[in-house]
Design a protein around this motif. Structure first.
Motif, PDB file in Angstrom:
ATOM      1  N   THR A  95       0.828  -1.206   0.000  1.00  0.00           N
ATOM      2  CA  THR A  95       0.000   0.000   0.000  1.00  0.00           C
ATOM      3  C   THR A  95       0.862   1.256   0.000  1.00  0.00           C
ATOM      4  N   GLY A  96       0.222   2.377  -0.366  1.00  0.00           N
ATOM      5  CA  GLY A  96       0.918   3.647  -0.335  1.00  0.00           C
ATOM      6  C   GLY A  96       1.372   4.030   1.054  1.00  0.00           C
ATOM      7  N   SER A  97       0.559   3.747   2.070  1.00  0.00           N
ATOM      8  CA  SER A  97       0.957   4.055   3.448  1.00  0.00           C
ATOM      9  C   SER A  97       2.216   3.299   3.838  1.00  0.00           C
ATOM     10  N   GLU A  98       2.308   2.034   3.434  1.00  0.00           N
ATOM     11  CA  GLU A  98       3.535   1.273   3.692  1.00  0.00           C
ATOM     12  C   GLU A  98       4.733   1.937   3.035  1.00  0.00           C
ATOM     13  N   ALA A  99       4.539   2.419   1.813  1.00  0.00           N
ATOM     14  CA  ALA A  99       5.642   3.039   1.088  1.00  0.00           C
ATOM     15  C   ALA A  99       6.115   4.311   1.777  1.00  0.00           C
ATOM     16  N   THR A 100       5.187   5.148   2.218  1.00  0.00           N
ATOM     17  CA  THR A 100       5.607   6.388   2.865  1.00  0.00           C
ATOM     18  C   THR A 100       6.210   6.117   4.239  1.00  0.00           C
ATOM     19  N   GLU A 101       5.659   5.145   4.970  1.00  0.00           N
ATOM     20  CA  GLU A 101       6.277   4.755   6.239  1.00  0.00           C
ATOM     21  C   GLU A 101       7.712   4.292   6.010  1.00  0.00           C
ATOM     22  N   THR A 156      -1.502   5.500   8.478  1.00  0.00           N
ATOM     23  CA  THR A 156      -0.739   4.838   9.536  1.00  0.00           C
ATOM     24  C   THR A 156      -0.001   5.893  10.359  1.00  0.00           C
ATOM     25  N   LEU A 157       0.668   5.478  11.426  1.00  0.00           N
ATOM     26  CA  LEU A 157       1.147   6.404  12.451  1.00  0.00           C
ATOM     27  C   LEU A 157       2.084   7.488  11.917  1.00  0.00           C
ATOM     28  N   ALA A 158       3.203   7.097  11.360  1.00  0.00           N
ATOM     29  CA  ALA A 158       4.157   8.109  10.891  1.00  0.00           C
ATOM     30  C   ALA A 158       3.644   8.821   9.648  1.00  0.00           C
ATOM     31  N   SER A 159       2.975   8.070   8.744  1.00  0.00           N
ATOM     32  CA  SER A 159       2.484   8.706   7.517  1.00  0.00           C
ATOM     33  C   SER A 159       1.451   9.774   7.832  1.00  0.00           C
ATOM     34  N   GLN A 160       0.622   9.543   8.848  1.00  0.00           N
ATOM     35  CA  GLN A 160      -0.395  10.529   9.190  1.00  0.00           C
ATOM     36  C   GLN A 160       0.203  11.726   9.934  1.00  0.00           C
ATOM     37  N   GLN A 161       1.258  11.499  10.685  1.00  0.00           N
ATOM     38  CA  GLN A 161       1.931  12.617  11.336  1.00  0.00           C
ATOM     39  C   GLN A 161       2.666  13.482  10.311  1.00  0.00           C
ATOM     40  N   THR A 209      -5.934  13.669  15.533  1.00  0.00           N
ATOM     41  CA  THR A 209      -6.305  13.829  16.931  1.00  0.00           C
ATOM     42  C   THR A 209      -6.175  12.526  17.723  1.00  0.00           C
ATOM     43  N   TRP A 210      -6.299  11.397  17.041  1.00  0.00           N
ATOM     44  CA  TRP A 210      -6.222  10.107  17.722  1.00  0.00           C
ATOM     45  C   TRP A 210      -4.803   9.786  18.193  1.00  0.00           C
ATOM     46  N   ILE A 211      -3.798  10.459  17.632  1.00  0.00           N
ATOM     47  CA  ILE A 211      -2.406  10.103  17.925  1.00  0.00           C
ATOM     48  C   ILE A 211      -2.010  10.582  19.319  1.00  0.00           C
ATOM     49  N   VAL A 212      -2.410  11.773  19.678  1.00  0.00           N
ATOM     50  CA  VAL A 212      -2.155  12.398  20.985  1.00  0.00           C
ATOM     51  C   VAL A 212      -0.667  12.639  21.205  1.00  0.00           C
ATOM     52  N   ASN A 213       0.107  11.579  21.360  1.00  0.00           N
ATOM     53  CA  ASN A 213       1.540  11.730  21.633  1.00  0.00           C
ATOM     54  C   ASN A 213       2.302  11.916  20.321  1.00  0.00           C
ATOM     55  N   MET A 214       2.221  13.130  19.799  1.00  0.00           N
ATOM     56  CA  MET A 214       2.848  13.409  18.507  1.00  0.00           C
ATOM     57  C   MET A 214       4.367  13.394  18.622  1.00  0.00           C
ATOM     58  N   ASP A 215       5.011  12.901  17.594  1.00  0.00           N
ATOM     59  CA  ASP A 215       6.472  12.898  17.534  1.00  0.00           C
ATOM     60  C   ASP A 215       6.942  14.340  17.327  1.00  0.00           C
TER      61      ASP A 215
END
Length: 475
Positions: A135-141, A173-178, A187-193
């Protein structure tokens, strides 16, 4: 942003043209059971598309079981660049299934390196290593992972910063969405990098400052120094538009990344494989990134994505430490091989380039009829967007975009739901196989839908204003 379409069967005028057929209520009453089953067993987030229960899709057409046919301007969310279910891709899939090999993890095969070689052949120097994913999300991660690993290797453990752009999208996904710039989706992440930041995207409309100074100022304001930045990731065009950055901006960004040993990634997941009238959308900028993320149009069908990059960046991890369960699935590889060869053999990139001016002119004409509610129009090849705003403002108007798309689907022209940071964009992205007359027919339908939607939403306002003026005169 986002709301459901009414699933109540509507009686609408029948349509019978070369490319569209509407001969029943839509959605058809018998299809409601399938929509309800979906609602029962799938999450709420899966709702939101026009309520058509697809039965089959062929080239530029989508069909239900009841005789209705839509001219598809979604490409299944920019996937079917060479058309839906085209014979070449279907045959390749069937032949691979019949070969007896439909999964092999990362054990060696003939299919995977054959596809990697073909992808490398259409990628610029020195980007000649290819890692296949699903998936594209895998690629960006993966690109973020590679960027940080390279940063640590050349600058120590402080060089881990990742820069994305406001209103950007790189996956869910986590990093791709950040790294993406859709604040409401994080908003669901809360603990942003804290080492992943967003800077303004210089689109020239939502952000009027298109100078590179805006980038430099945002980085400085973040508190990170260039020596702490590992990577910059940006969509070659932002999918919320399509919105492009100025060429001069990207030239300076490329030079800045080179100067500070920062990995520059262009996300081509939705813009690659001929969509914009160039094989890679970043070709418009005249620069070469260090990594390319791609997917969607890579196969025109099955789940597949890739990261393409410089060997020194791609080869950072030892054997067995950067793999994926379905990396280069042989059936997906077969589909992608057939797809890319068709794109090249039939010059579908050229078709997008030739039809792009027609699409842009059609969108501009619609904007000229409704300049107070269509704030911005952008187009490159066979991707375009009309960004709707509240009358006379720059406030995004999701309701208008939603209604236009609803009217179009009732007339036999299919879009996916509105996109954009605020759901304000009617996004146009037909298969690259679309002929001129089908494109023109679709533009005419979209124009009609805009006329009707604007009249519905604003005629009452105009009448009220006229009555108020008459009252003032009488007084």
């Amino acid at each position: 942003m986002g709301k459901e379409y009414d699933t109540t069967p509507q009686t609408v005028p029948h349509v019978a043209t070369k490319y569209r057929t509407i001969c029943t209520q839509v959605p058809h009453p018998d299809s409601i059971q399938h929509i309800e089953r979906s609602r029962k067993y799938e999450p709420y987030s899966m709702r939101g598309m026009p309520p058509i229960v697809w039965d089959r899709a062929e080239d530029i057409s989508v069909y239900d079981k009841y005789g209705n046919r839509w001219l598809d301007w979604s490409s299944g969310v920019l996937v079917t660049n060479c058309g839906h279910g085209v014979p070449e891709v279907r045959k390749a899939i069937i032949d691979q299934v019949n070969s007896g090999l439909i999964h092999n993890y990362v054990f060696p095969s003939e299919e995977r390196p054959e596809l990697c070689e073909l992808i490398a052949s259409v990628s610029p120097e020195p980007l000649k290593k290819v890692f296949l994913l699903s998936t594209g999300s895998e690629a960006t991660e993966c690109a973020i992972k590679l960027s940080r690993a390279h940063g640590i290797a050349v600058g120590g453990r402080e060089k881990i910063g990742i820069i994305g752009f406001e209103r950007g999208y790189h996956g869910r996904t986590l990093a791709s969405q950040q790294a993406g710039g859709m604040a409401g989706q994080k908003t669901w992440i809360v603990n942003m990098d804290p080492a992943i930041i967003n800077v303004p995207f210089p689109d020239g409309y939502w952000d009027s400052d298109s100078s590179f100074d805006g980038f430099l100022n945002a980085v400085e304001k973040s508190g990170m120094k260039p020596s702490q930045i590992a990577g910059v990731i940006m969509e070659s065009y932002q999918g919320v538009g399509p919105d492009f950055a100025p060429v001069e901006y990207i030239e300076k960004l490329r030079a800045w990344c080179t100067e500070h040993d920062v990995v520059l990634t262009f996300d081509e997941v939705q813009s690659g494989f001929g969509r914009t009238g160039k094989f890679w959308a970043f070709e418009y900028y005249g620069v070469v990134p260090d990594l390319i993320c791609c997917g969607k149009g890579i196969s025109s069908s099955l789940p597949l994505a890739a990261v393409i990059g410089r060997p020194d960046i791609m080869d950072q991890f030892p054997p067995g430490s950067m793999t994926s369960t379905h990396s280069g699935n042989p059936v997906c590889c077969a589909a992608a091989l057939a797809n890319i060869r068709k794109l090249l053999d039939e010059d579908l990139t050229g078709n997008a380039a030739r039809l792009g001016p027609v699409l842009l002119a059609g969108c501009k004409e619609i904007q000229s009829r409704h300049p107070e509610v269509i704030g911005n129009v952008t187009c490159a090849g066979l991707v375009a967007g009309l960004q709707t705003v509240k009358r006379g403002t720059k406030q995004p108007d999701h309701d208008l975009a939603h209604r236009v798309i609803e009217l179009c689907y009732q007339k036999g022209l299919l879009f996916f739901a509105p996109v954009g940071a605020w759901g304000q964009t009617v996004k146009i992205c037909p298969p690259l196989t679309i002929p001129l007359d089908a494109l023109q027919e679709g533009i005419a339908v979209m124009a009609e839908a805009f006329d009707e939607a604007v009249a519905e939403m604003y005629d009452d306002v105009e009448v009220e204003t006229a009555d108020e003026k008459e009252a003032e005169l009488v007084a």
